[in-house]
Scaffold this motif. Structure first.
Motif, PDB file in Angstrom:
ATOM      1  N   VAL A 293       0.851  -1.182   0.000  1.00 41.84           N
ATOM      2  CA  VAL A 293       0.000   0.000   0.000  1.00 41.84           C
ATOM      3  C   VAL A 293       0.890   1.236   0.000  1.00 41.84           C
ATOM      4  CG1 VAL A 293      -1.755   1.293   1.278  1.00 41.84           C
ATOM      5  CG2 VAL A 293      -1.877  -1.201   1.162  1.00 41.84           C
ATOM      6  N   THR A 294       0.598   2.164  -0.896  1.00 44.51           N
ATOM      7  CA  THR A 294       1.420   3.368  -1.035  1.00 44.51           C
ATOM      8  C   THR A 294       0.733   4.622  -0.520  1.00 44.51           C
ATOM      9  OG1 THR A 294       0.608   3.650  -3.300  1.00 44.51           O
ATOM     10  CG2 THR A 294       2.674   2.423  -3.000  1.00 44.51           C
ATOM     11  N   ASP A 295      -0.597   4.587  -0.411  1.00 44.47           N
ATOM     12  CA  ASP A 295      -1.295   5.782   0.078  1.00 44.47           C
ATOM     13  C   ASP A 295      -2.714   5.415   0.477  1.00 44.47           C
ATOM     14  OD1 ASP A 295      -1.629   8.388   0.826  1.00 44.47           O
ATOM     15  OD2 ASP A 295      -1.211   9.243  -1.155  1.00 44.47           O
ATOM     16  N   VAL A 296      -3.305   6.272   1.292  1.00 45.43           N
ATOM     17  CA  VAL A 296      -4.701   6.141   1.694  1.00 45.43           C
ATOM     18  C   VAL A 296      -5.359   7.499   1.488  1.00 45.43           C
ATOM     19  CG1 VAL A 296      -6.291   5.690   3.594  1.00 45.43           C
ATOM     20  CG2 VAL A 296      -4.200   4.331   3.382  1.00 45.43           C
ATOM     21  N   HIS A 297      -6.439   7.525   0.685  1.00 44.46           N
ATOM     22  CA  HIS A 297      -7.142   8.769   0.379  1.00 44.46           C
ATOM     23  C   HIS A 297      -8.466   8.787   1.140  1.00 44.46           C
ATOM     24  CE1 HIS A 297      -4.189   9.387  -2.774  1.00 44.46           C
ATOM     25  NE2 HIS A 297      -4.475   8.187  -3.261  1.00 44.46           N
ATOM     26  N   LEU A 298      -8.586   9.729   2.070  1.00 40.77           N
ATOM     27  CA  LEU A 298      -9.789   9.820   2.876  1.00 40.77           C
ATOM     28  C   LEU A 298     -10.969  10.265   2.024  1.00 40.77           C
ATOM     29  CD1 LEU A 298      -8.374  11.543   6.088  1.00 40.77           C
ATOM     30  CD2 LEU A 298      -8.762   9.112   5.674  1.00 40.77           C
ATOM     31  N   GLY A 299     -12.132   9.746   2.373  1.00 43.16           N
ATOM     32  CA  GLY A 299     -13.340  10.129   1.658  1.00 43.16           C
ATOM     33  C   GLY A 299     -14.441   9.144   1.954  1.00 43.16           C
ATOM     34  N   GLU A 300     -15.504   9.227   1.180  1.00 44.66           N
ATOM     35  CA  GLU A 300     -16.627   8.295   1.339  1.00 44.66           C
ATOM     36  C   GLU A 300     -16.839   7.570   0.026  1.00 44.66           C
ATOM     37  OE1 GLU A 300     -19.011   5.892   2.559  1.00 44.66           O
ATOM     38  OE2 GLU A 300     -18.493   7.368   4.106  1.00 44.66           O
ATOM     39  N   PRO A 301     -16.252   6.374  -0.141  1.00 48.14           N
ATOM     40  CA  PRO A 301     -15.454   5.662   0.862  1.00 48.14           C
ATOM     41  C   PRO A 301     -13.994   6.103   0.831  1.00 48.14           C
ATOM     42  CG  PRO A 301     -15.637   4.336  -1.107  1.00 48.14           C
ATOM     43  CD  PRO A 301     -16.439   5.585  -1.380  1.00 48.14           C
ATOM     44  N   THR A 302     -13.217   5.585   1.785  1.00 46.52           N
ATOM     45  CA  THR A 302     -11.776   5.794   1.799  1.00 46.52           C
ATOM     46  C   THR A 302     -11.133   4.848   0.786  1.00 46.52           C
ATOM     47  OG1 THR A 302     -11.708   6.589   4.064  1.00 46.52           O
ATOM     48  CG2 THR A 302      -9.706   5.577   3.215  1.00 46.52           C
ATOM     49  N   THR A 303     -10.167   5.357   0.035  1.00 48.78           N
ATOM     50  CA  THR A 303      -9.534   4.571  -1.017  1.00 48.78           C
ATOM     51  C   THR A 303      -8.121   4.180  -0.609  1.00 48.78           C
ATOM     52  OG1 THR A 303     -10.801   5.770  -2.694  1.00 48.78           O
ATOM     53  CG2 THR A 303      -8.887   4.532  -3.456  1.00 48.78           C
ATOM     54  N   VAL A 304      -7.786   2.922  -0.795  1.00 49.67           N
ATOM     55  CA  VAL A 304      -6.465   2.388  -0.490  1.00 49.67           C
ATOM     56  C   VAL A 304      -5.743   2.135  -1.807  1.00 49.67           C
ATOM     57  CG1 VAL A 304      -5.195   0.526   0.628  1.00 49.67           C
ATOM     58  CG2 VAL A 304      -7.348   1.322   1.619  1.00 49.67           C
ATOM     59  N   ALA A 305      -4.607   2.826  -1.990  1.00 46.44           N
ATOM     60  CA  ALA A 305      -3.875   2.745  -3.255  1.00 46.44           C
ATOM     61  C   ALA A 305      -2.706   1.785  -3.145  1.00 46.44           C
ATOM     62  CB  ALA A 305      -3.372   4.127  -3.653  1.00 46.44           C
ATOM     63  N   THR A 306      -2.547   0.929  -4.141  1.00 40.55           N
ATOM     64  CA  THR A 306      -1.411   0.019  -4.237  1.00 40.55           C
ATOM     65  C   THR A 306      -0.903   0.049  -5.674  1.00 40.55           C
ATOM     66  OG1 THR A 306      -2.429  -2.047  -4.994  1.00 40.55           O
ATOM     67  CG2 THR A 306      -2.728  -1.487  -2.678  1.00 40.55           C
ATOM     68  N   ALA A 307       0.244  -0.560  -5.897  1.00 40.27           N
ATOM     69  CA  ALA A 307       0.785  -0.644  -7.251  1.00 40.27           C
ATOM     70  C   ALA A 307      -0.066  -1.554  -8.132  1.00 40.27           C
ATOM     71  CB  ALA A 307       2.217  -1.150  -7.212  1.00 40.27           C
ATOM     72  N   ARG A 308      -0.945  -2.345  -7.521  1.00 34.86           N
ATOM     73  CA  ARG A 308      -1.775  -3.291  -8.266  1.00 34.86           C
ATOM     74  C   ARG A 308      -3.198  -2.784  -8.475  1.00 34.86           C
ATOM     75  NH1 ARG A 308      -0.756  -9.020  -5.367  1.00 34.86           N
ATOM     76  NH2 ARG A 308      -2.139  -9.673  -7.049  1.00 34.86           N
ATOM     77  N   GLY A 309      -3.477  -1.590  -7.993  1.00 36.91           N
ATOM     78  CA  GLY A 309      -4.807  -1.048  -8.141  1.00 36.91           C
ATOM     79  C   GLY A 309      -5.324  -0.479  -6.836  1.00 36.91           C
ATOM     80  N   GLU A 310      -6.582  -0.100  -6.832  1.00 33.62           N
ATOM     81  CA  GLU A 310      -7.194   0.501  -5.653  1.00 33.62           C
ATOM     82  C   GLU A 310      -8.368  -0.335  -5.170  1.00 33.62           C
ATOM     83  OE1 GLU A 310      -8.333   4.471  -6.668  1.00 33.62           O
ATOM     84  OE2 GLU A 310      -6.281   5.254  -6.516  1.00 33.62           O
ATOM     85  N   ILE A 311      -8.584  -0.290  -3.843  1.00 33.66           N
ATOM     86  CA  ILE A 311      -9.796  -0.841  -3.244  1.00 33.66           C
ATOM     87  C   ILE A 311     -10.318   0.173  -2.242  1.00 33.66           C
ATOM     88  CG2 ILE A 311      -9.142  -3.250  -3.611  1.00 33.66           C
ATOM     89  CD1 ILE A 311      -8.340  -3.442  -0.728  1.00 33.66           C
ATOM     90  N   ALA A 312     -11.562   0.030  -1.862  1.00 38.17           N
ATOM     91  CA  ALA A 312     -12.213   1.006  -0.992  1.00 38.17           C
ATOM     92  C   ALA A 312     -12.634   0.355   0.315  1.00 38.17           C
ATOM     93  CB  ALA A 312     -13.419   1.613  -1.696  1.00 38.17           C
ATOM     94  N   ALA A 313     -12.754   1.183   1.343  1.00 38.97           N
ATOM     95  CA  ALA A 313     -13.113   0.666   2.664  1.00 38.97           C
ATOM     96  C   ALA A 313     -13.749   1.750   3.503  1.00 38.97           C
ATOM     97  CB  ALA A 313     -11.871   0.129   3.375  1.00 38.97           C
ATOM     98  N   GLN A 314     -14.561   1.322   4.457  1.00 40.33           N
ATOM     99  CA  GLN A 314     -15.086   2.241   5.453  1.00 40.33           C
ATOM    100  C   GLN A 314     -14.004   2.594   6.471  1.00 40.33           C
ATOM    101  OE1 GLN A 314     -18.024   3.646   5.389  1.00 40.33           O
ATOM    102  NE2 GLN A 314     -17.858   4.756   7.343  1.00 40.33           N
ATOM    103  N   HIS A 315     -13.206   1.574   6.861  1.00 40.61           N
ATOM    104  CA  HIS A 315     -12.108   1.785   7.810  1.00 40.61           C
ATOM    105  C   HIS A 315     -10.838   1.133   7.275  1.00 40.61           C
ATOM    106  CE1 HIS A 315     -15.628   2.154  10.627  1.00 40.61           C
ATOM    107  NE2 HIS A 315     -14.936   3.229  10.946  1.00 40.61           N
ATOM    108  N   VAL A 316      -9.697   1.750   7.599  1.00 44.68           N
ATOM    109  CA  VAL A 316      -8.389   1.211   7.233  1.00 44.68           C
ATOM    110  C   VAL A 316      -7.571   1.057   8.501  1.00 44.68           C
ATOM    111  CG1 VAL A 316      -6.267   1.591   5.914  1.00 44.68           C
ATOM    112  CG2 VAL A 316      -8.479   2.319   4.967  1.00 44.68           C
TER     113      VAL A 316
END
Length: 494
Positions: free
Chosen positions: A196-219
């Motif tokens: 994981v390279t970054d976490v972007h806050l929002g609704e939902p929160t986005t978790v960024a990786t070199a393989r793509g992004e996924i979303a979550a309510q909590h990280v």
């Protein structure tokens, strides 16, 4: 990086494909004990969970620990008491006690072997003996039923010791496998090689990786040290590396789990691997990147063992990294300025078997809206001035290294010839610090500047790695990120 006794021959943990574009109630970053325990607890509560591990399950701290599940933790209790009130000390002990019960209960249910052992903290020097007296007082305040010891089954003289009965030692990789199995049985997606390279806050929160992004309510950041600089945790903890070696020996083996409180600390326990009982000896702890000769540290640990266990034959040698908070208690809970969406756990001070599970219990309770009395006390703890001063001194050392190492790199031109086999050197190439190493005949040139906050790297002879003396990021000889708060590899140099 060498492998630990537990990692040697261990089967890979079954994992899942990367769920690109997926959305979960919780994304756990880090597949060690904290991360997998949190995933199991949230999955039991009906939450959808994904675990993203940058490398492989058990590759880093958990799989390279000594596997002691103990409430008697060297001089930790007295350290907590110096930094906080007695109420906080009792809360810390209660959290570790609940975590110990949870972990050992879970392993028992899953049929994972647990060896019950007494934990013994001992001193061999006058300074250590004085430190032990402080630990005795703190242990009583914390509610630990300790006993003074006059004799041990160690082969050398001990000035004083205390014992806490009925603690435990485990194979940490077996524990991770059991947690991963239950997690996946409850629908948790466990993904390896997903840094994981970054976490972007929002609704939902986005978790960024070199393989793509996924979303979550909590990280949940369960990565040893958070890679997000929000909260400045890299400035609140100190990275420490320590070493462990396993030995075959015909000498009588100690029956307990031993840890000294002397300046040159020693950890001893036994382990049964494939039917053979071996001796584990640990020590040589130092701040990451600030030890001039790590290979000498490893050799000294082996020499010490040979002195007291003649004829001992080393079978494995490895190291692990952990982080000590300036105020001696872990940082666990919501990350500042993250709108209660990102939780963090760091600063276990080398006692991750209980603190990791305590963190999982605390974070799970926060997400589910529940309250744990001991966790609430730790959330609202007040740090004593002495601990504040310790944090200031810790950061002053970081600043000193930052300035001195850049000056050193600027003053020394890079040698024309590559270093000898197994060595690395840093020097000026033009105006920039460059790191050159030779490992197994391969010469690699990389930037000598840590991509986290610009520290000049040092060469770790014992592990053929580049280590940052500021906040503990580490890279292999080819510049690939191993661990720490950095998120990028070292830049190549023409």
């Amino acid at each position: 990086m060498t492998i630990s006794l537990w990692q040697d021959g261990a089967a890979a943990v079954p994992t899942d494909p990367f769920p690109a574009g997926g959305r979960f109630d919780a994304v756990v970053v880090g597949g060690g004990l904290t991360g997998l325990a949190t995933a199991v607890m949230l999955a039991r509560a009906g939450r959808s969970v994904a675990v993203l591990e940058a490398r492989s399950i058990g590759d880093v701290t958990t799989g390279r620990s000594t596997g002691k599940v103990s409430l008697l933790q060297g001089a930790v209790m007295s350290g907590v008491r110096r930094s906080h009130s007695d109420e906080v000390l009792r809360a810390y002990a209660n959290g570790n006690r609940e975590a110990q019960d949870w972990l050992l209960g879970f392993l028992g249910e899953r049929g994972v072997p647990v060896e019950r052992r007494d934990a013994i903290t001992y001193a061999t020097t006058p300074e250590g003996e004085a430190r032990l007296e402080g630990e005795i007082e703190a242990a009583h305040v914390a509610g630990l039923d300790i006993e003074r010891e006059t004799e041990t089954d160690l082969p050398f003289d001990v000035r004083s010791a205390i014992r806490l009965a009925d603690q435990a030692q485990i194979d940490p990789i077996a524990a991770l496998r059991a947690l991963a199995a239950e997690a996946r049985s409850r629908g948790v997606r466990i993904v390896e090689c997903a840094r994981v390279t970054d976490v972007h806050l929002g609704e939902p929160t986005t978790v960024a990786t070199a393989r793509g992004e996924i979303a979550a309510q909590h990280v949940i950041l369960a990565t040893g040290i958070p890679f997000l600089d929000r909260g400045m945790y890299f400035a609140k903890v100190q990275p420490s590396r320590s070493y462990v070696q396993a030995f075959r020996t015909a000498e009588p083996l100690p029956t307990g789990m031993y840890l000294s409180v002397d300046k040159a600390s020693r950890s001893l326990r036994t382990a049964t691997i494939r039917g053979e009982e071996v001796l584990l000896v640990g020590g040589g702890g130092h701040v990451v990147g600030r030890e001039d000769d790590t290979l000498a540290v490893v050799d000294e640990l082996g020499s010490w063992t040979a002195q007291w266990f003649p004829g001992a034959v080393r079978t494995h040698a490895w190291s692990a990294q952990d982080y000590r908070s300036a105020n001696m208690t872990p940082f666990v809970g919501w990350m500042p300025r993250a709108d209660r969406r990102v939780a963090v756990a760091t600063g276990y001070n080398k006692w991750g078997m209980t603190n990791a599970v305590a963190a999982a219990l605390s974070i799970t309770a926060d997400i589910l809206g529940e309250e744990l009395p001991w966790a609430q006390v730790l959330h609202h703890r007040v740090t004593k001035p002495s601990a504040v001063a310790s944090g200031i001194a810790m950061n002053a050392e970081v600043g000193g290294h930052l300035a001195a190492d850049w000056v050193g790199a600027a003053l020394h031109a890079l040698p024309e010839d590559p270093p000898a086999e197994g060595e690395g050197v840093v020097g000026r190439d033009g105006v920039r610090p460059v790191a050159v190493s030779r490992v197994r005949g391969e010469v690699c040139r990389r930037s000598a500047v840590c991509p986290h906050l610009g520290g000049v790297l040092t060469w770790n002879r014992a592990e053929a790695s580049w280590d940052c003396p500021l906040h503990g990021s580490r890279f292999d000889h080819r510049g690939r990120l191993l661990e720490g708060p950095a998120t990028d590899d070292l830049a190549p140099v023409e």
